[in-house]
Scaffold this motif. Structure first.
Motif, PDB file in Angstrom:
ATOM      1  N   UNK A   1       7.891  16.940   7.181  1.00  0.00           N
ATOM      2  CA  UNK A   1       8.401  16.116   8.329  1.00  0.00           C
ATOM      3  C   UNK A   1       8.462  16.082   9.791  1.00  0.00           C
ATOM      4  N   UNK A   2       8.225  17.217  10.160  1.00  0.00           N
ATOM      5  CA  UNK A   2       8.285  16.702  11.431  1.00  0.00           C
ATOM      6  C   UNK A   2       6.839  16.634  12.013  1.00  0.00           C
ATOM      7  N   UNK A   3       6.071  16.525  11.321  1.00  0.00           N
ATOM      8  CA  UNK A   3       4.445  15.714  11.141  1.00  0.00           C
ATOM      9  C   UNK A   3       4.287  14.684  11.415  1.00  0.00           C
ATOM     10  N   UNK A   4       5.196  14.052  10.751  1.00  0.00           N
ATOM     11  CA  UNK A   4       5.008  12.003  10.349  1.00  0.00           C
ATOM     12  C   UNK A   4       5.724  11.918  11.261  1.00  0.00           C
ATOM     13  N   UNK A   5       7.110  12.553  11.223  1.00  0.00           N
ATOM     14  CA  UNK A   5       7.912  11.845  12.216  1.00  0.00           C
ATOM     15  C   UNK A   5       7.087  12.305  13.566  1.00  0.00           C
TER      16      UNK A   5
ATOM     17  N   UNK B   1       0.856  -1.626   0.101  1.00  0.00           N
ATOM     18  CA  UNK B   1      -0.157   0.023  -0.136  1.00  0.00           C
ATOM     19  C   UNK B   1       1.293   1.122   0.236  1.00  0.00           C
ATOM     20  N   UNK B   2       0.022   2.112  -1.043  1.00  0.00           N
ATOM     21  CA  UNK B   2       1.465   3.434  -1.114  1.00  0.00           C
ATOM     22  C   UNK B   2      -0.410   4.406  -1.101  1.00  0.00           C
ATOM     23  N   UNK B   3      -0.197   5.885   0.281  1.00  0.00           N
ATOM     24  CA  UNK B   3      -0.309   6.459  -0.074  1.00  0.00           C
ATOM     25  C   UNK B   3      -0.175   7.610  -0.294  1.00  0.00           C
ATOM     26  N   UNK B   4      -1.269   8.966  -0.716  1.00  0.00           N
ATOM     27  CA  UNK B   4       0.064  10.760  -0.616  1.00  0.00           C
ATOM     28  C   UNK B   4      -1.599  11.401   0.192  1.00  0.00           C
ATOM     29  N   UNK B   5      -1.389  12.536   0.298  1.00  0.00           N
ATOM     30  CA  UNK B   5      -2.133  13.520   1.123  1.00  0.00           C
ATOM     31  C   UNK B   5      -1.893  14.745   0.150  1.00  0.00           C
TER      32      UNK B   5
ATOM     33  N   UNK C   1      -1.149  14.772   8.218  1.00  0.00           N
ATOM     34  CA  UNK C   1      -0.421  12.969   8.570  1.00  0.00           C
ATOM     35  C   UNK C   1      -1.488  12.734   9.262  1.00  0.00           C
ATOM     36  N   UNK C   2      -1.967  12.992   9.830  1.00  0.00           N
ATOM     37  CA  UNK C   2      -3.287  12.166  11.001  1.00  0.00           C
ATOM     38  C   UNK C   2      -4.164  12.292   9.507  1.00  0.00           C
TER      39      UNK C   2
END
Length: 193
Positions: free
Chosen positions: A103-107, A29-33, A64-65
């Motif tokens: 980057x901050x949000x995903x981490x 699975x790959x996803x993007x927003x 991210x959420x």
């Protein structure tokens, strides 16, 4: 404080069931927003851009959420990447505003993510697509997770907009067999190995 007015978001999910050879045990699975926002710096030159990254952190967290939810939850997400595109009245440096907030949000949400978040930037208009690079979340040298997901929106970015994208993946490429650092060998201390 600059205004990054949000015009729209879009979510893309891909389940890769086959890529030649034997069928995998599980699809990848790959996803993007993607989010289109007004570029408050379009059409002029602003010397100090760095402070505006703080203003974009809530957008990064929201995106991210929503992407984690669309991916079916955090379990097994082991790849990520980000990208940004400026419309024609913006400049390439405006896309760099996304480095910290994306980057901050995903981490922050994925926990022990140690590897640098791969990134791509470019300028383009409505319908322009961009390849969002993907890499393993804890070890940049895990070759099985090198990938990209092409993303674009038909109606953006407009001349005075920015397109911000986050992407995630669950699992390695289907039939990866190019060697390199394996998942079993990941130490995860420095983000490289």
């Amino acid at each position: 404080m600059p205004e990054f007015t949000l015009r729209k978001t879009a979510i893309f999910i891909e389940d890769i069931h086959h890529d030649g050879g034997p069928a995998p045990e599980q699809p990848r699975r790959r996803g993007a927003i993607a989010a289109l926002v007004k570029n408050p710096f379009a059409g002029g030159y602003t010397d100090d851009l760095q402070s505006a990254m703080e203003d974009l952190k809530p957008l990064g967290l929201m995106m991210t959420d929503r992407l984690i939810e669309a991916m079916g939850g955090m379990a097994g997400i082991d790849g990520y990447g980000k990208a940004a595109m400026a419309g024609e009245r913006g400049e390439l440096e405006h896309t760099a505003l996304w480095h910290v907030p994306g980057g901050y949000a995903m981490r922050a949400r994925l926990g022990e993510a140690k590897a640098i978040v791969p990134s791509a930037m470019k300028q383009g208009g409505p319908g322009t697509r961009i390849d969002v690079p993907l890499g393993h979340i804890n070890a940049a040298y895990v070759r099985s997770h090198f990938d990209a997901m092409e993303v674009g929106l038909a109606d953006g970015p407009r001349a005075d907009e920015l397109l911000f994208i986050l992407a995630m993946a669950r699992g390695r490429r289907i039939h990866d067999r190019m060697g390199g650092l394996s998942l079993a060998e990941v130490i995860g201390e420095d983000g490289l190995r």
